[in-house]
Design a protein around this motif. Structure first.
Motif, mmCIF file in Angstrom:
data_model
loop_
_atom_site.group_PDB
_atom_site.id
_atom_site.type_symbol
_atom_site.label_atom_id
_atom_site.label_comp_id
_atom_site.label_asym_id
_atom_site.label_seq_id
_atom_site.Cartn_x
_atom_site.Cartn_y
_atom_site.Cartn_z
ATOM 1 N N PRO A 33 -41.350 49.984 27.315
ATOM 2 C CA PRO A 33 -42.787 50.224 27.205
ATOM 3 C C PRO A 33 -43.060 51.698 26.923
ATOM 4 O O PRO A 33 -42.376 52.580 27.432
ATOM 5 C CB PRO A 33 -43.341 49.809 28.564
ATOM 6 C CG PRO A 33 -42.185 49.513 29.433
ATOM 7 C CD PRO A 33 -40.949 49.504 28.624
ATOM 8 N N SER A 34 -44.080 51.952 26.109
ATOM 9 C CA SER A 34 -44.403 53.328 25.760
ATOM 10 C C SER A 34 -45.903 53.544 25.702
ATOM 11 O O SER A 34 -46.627 52.754 25.097
ATOM 12 C CB SER A 34 -43.785 53.688 24.408
ATOM 13 O OG SER A 34 -44.160 54.993 24.038
ATOM 14 N N GLN A 35 -46.336 54.631 26.301
ATOM 15 C CA GLN A 35 -47.722 55.077 26.209
ATOM 16 C C GLN A 35 -47.878 56.102 25.082
ATOM 17 O O GLN A 35 -48.988 56.438 24.693
ATOM 18 C CB GLN A 35 -48.159 55.720 27.536
ATOM 19 C CG GLN A 35 -48.109 54.785 28.718
ATOM 20 C CD GLN A 35 -49.093 53.647 28.580
ATOM 21 O OE1 GLN A 35 -50.257 53.854 28.237
ATOM 22 N NE2 GLN A 35 -48.639 52.430 28.840
ATOM 23 N N LEU A 36 -46.747 56.601 24.571
ATOM 24 C CA LEU A 36 -46.760 57.687 23.597
ATOM 25 C C LEU A 36 -46.555 57.242 22.156
ATOM 26 O O LEU A 36 -47.130 57.834 21.244
ATOM 27 C CB LEU A 36 -45.672 58.707 23.941
ATOM 28 C CG LEU A 36 -45.776 59.371 25.308
ATOM 29 C CD1 LEU A 36 -44.542 60.199 25.584
ATOM 30 C CD2 LEU A 36 -47.027 60.240 25.353
ATOM 31 N N TYR A 37 -45.715 56.246 21.960
ATOM 32 C CA TYR A 37 -45.301 55.868 20.612
ATOM 33 C C TYR A 37 -45.458 54.373 20.390
ATOM 34 O O TYR A 37 -45.285 53.568 21.304
ATOM 35 C CB TYR A 37 -43.841 56.260 20.354
ATOM 36 C CG TYR A 37 -43.562 57.705 20.615
ATOM 37 C CD1 TYR A 37 -44.139 58.698 19.827
ATOM 38 C CD2 TYR A 37 -42.730 58.094 21.654
ATOM 39 C CE1 TYR A 37 -43.896 60.040 20.063
ATOM 40 C CE2 TYR A 37 -42.476 59.438 21.902
ATOM 41 C CZ TYR A 37 -43.064 60.405 21.113
ATOM 42 O OH TYR A 37 -42.824 61.727 21.360
ATOM 43 N N THR A 38 -45.716 54.010 19.138
ATOM 44 C CA THR A 38 -45.748 52.601 18.771
ATOM 45 C C THR A 38 -44.309 52.114 18.602
ATOM 46 O O THR A 38 -43.380 52.931 18.453
ATOM 47 C CB THR A 38 -46.497 52.390 17.442
ATOM 48 O OG1 THR A 38 -45.748 53.015 16.384
ATOM 49 C CG2 THR A 38 -47.916 52.952 17.504
ATOM 50 N N ASP A 39 -44.132 50.814 18.587
ATOM 51 C CA ASP A 39 -42.802 50.261 18.312
ATOM 52 C C ASP A 39 -42.288 50.751 16.970
ATOM 53 O O ASP A 39 -41.106 51.053 16.824
ATOM 54 C CB ASP A 39 -42.833 48.729 18.326
ATOM 55 C CG ASP A 39 -42.890 48.139 19.727
ATOM 56 O OD1 ASP A 39 -42.947 48.912 20.712
ATOM 57 O OD2 ASP A 39 -42.869 46.895 19.838
ATOM 58 N N GLY A 40 -43.173 50.851 15.992
ATOM 59 C CA GLY A 40 -42.784 51.314 14.666
ATOM 60 C C GLY A 40 -42.272 52.747 14.674
ATOM 61 O O GLY A 40 -41.312 53.082 13.970
ATOM 62 N N GLU A 41 -42.910 53.603 15.451
ATOM 63 C CA GLU A 41 -42.459 54.996 15.543
ATOM 64 C C GLU A 41 -41.082 55.086 16.206
ATOM 65 O O GLU A 41 -40.227 55.869 15.769
ATOM 66 C CB GLU A 41 -43.470 55.831 16.325
ATOM 67 C CG GLU A 41 -44.774 56.051 15.591
ATOM 68 C CD GLU A 41 -45.827 56.705 16.459
ATOM 69 O OE1 GLU A 41 -46.400 57.724 16.012
ATOM 70 O OE2 GLU A 41 -46.092 56.212 17.580
ATOM 71 N N ILE A 42 -40.881 54.288 17.219
ATOM 72 C CA ILE A 42 -39.591 54.289 17.909
ATOM 73 C C ILE A 42 -38.515 53.699 16.998
ATOM 74 O O ILE A 42 -37.406 54.218 16.903
ATOM 75 C CB ILE A 42 -39.681 53.530 19.250
ATOM 76 C CG1 ILE A 42 -40.663 54.252 20.180
ATOM 77 C CG2 ILE A 42 -38.303 53.406 19.894
ATOM 78 C CD1 ILE A 42 -41.059 53.472 21.413
ATOM 79 N N ARG A 43 -38.848 52.630 16.291
ATOM 80 C CA ARG A 43 -37.891 52.024 15.354
ATOM 81 C C ARG A 43 -37.511 53.001 14.232
ATOM 82 O O ARG A 43 -36.366 53.023 13.791
ATOM 83 C CB ARG A 43 -38.446 50.736 14.760
ATOM 84 C CG ARG A 43 -38.403 49.584 15.716
ATOM 85 C CD ARG A 43 -38.772 48.271 15.050
ATOM 86 N NE ARG A 43 -39.027 47.248 16.031
ATOM 87 C CZ ARG A 43 -38.108 46.584 16.704
ATOM 88 N NH1 ARG A 43 -36.845 46.859 16.500
ATOM 89 N NH2 ARG A 43 -38.439 45.664 17.589
ATOM 90 N N ALA A 44 -38.460 53.784 13.788
ATOM 91 C CA ALA A 44 -38.158 54.782 12.753
ATOM 92 C C ALA A 44 -37.136 55.794 13.274
ATOM 93 O O ALA A 44 -36.196 56.168 12.559
ATOM 94 C CB ALA A 44 -39.441 55.490 12.307
ATOM 95 N N ALA A 45 -37.288 56.210 14.516
ATOM 96 C CA ALA A 45 -36.319 57.130 15.122
ATOM 97 C C ALA A 45 -34.964 56.432 15.267
ATOM 98 O O ALA A 45 -33.916 57.018 14.966
ATOM 99 C CB ALA A 45 -36.831 57.607 16.482
#
Length: 133
Positions: A33-45
């Protein structure tokens, strides 16, 4: 005949090199779970880490994950070090095969909690800065 032997040799060399690339085919990607990033942003990383890991010869990536609480404990220091607005830290577990083909890692060892530090500015694209801490 000579050209055929050279072509065969080159083909074998390419196949052997491909066999030793870092293996990401078995990886479990986990986005907490993240309050800072979307799943897409995390997947990009994560995609940048997956690309880099392919250079880890003789290694198999088993798990790549984002733990926001853990990442946030160190992200401000990493962002400052790289003069970035924000940083994200991903963590991984991977095996090193016993062949010793990768001289910078211990043969036959499983590395856990291996970190990957990425930064960005203005909500743009992530840049993989460092890894291994």
């Amino acid at each position: 005949m000579k050209k055929t032997l050279i072509a065969l040799f080159l083909l074998c060399a390419i196949l052997l090199t491909a066999c030793h690339k870092g293996d990401t085919s078995q990886v479990a990607l986990e986005i907490g779970p993240s309050q800072l990033y979307t799943d897409g942003e995390i997947r990009a990383a994560m995609n940048l880490v997956l690309q880099k890991f392919k250079g880890f010869e003789g290694c198999t990536l088993l798990r790549l994950y984002y733990d926001e609480e853990r990442s946030q404990k160190v992200s401000d220091q990493w962002a400052e070090q790289y003069n970035a607005e924000e940083a994200i830290v991903l963590y991984s577990t991977f095996d090193v095969d016993p062949s010793g083909i990768n001289p910078s890692l211990n043969p036959g060892q499983t590395y856990k909690n291996w970190s990957w530090v990425l930064t960005r500015n203005g909500g743009g694209r992530w840049t993989l800065q460092t890894w291994g801490y």
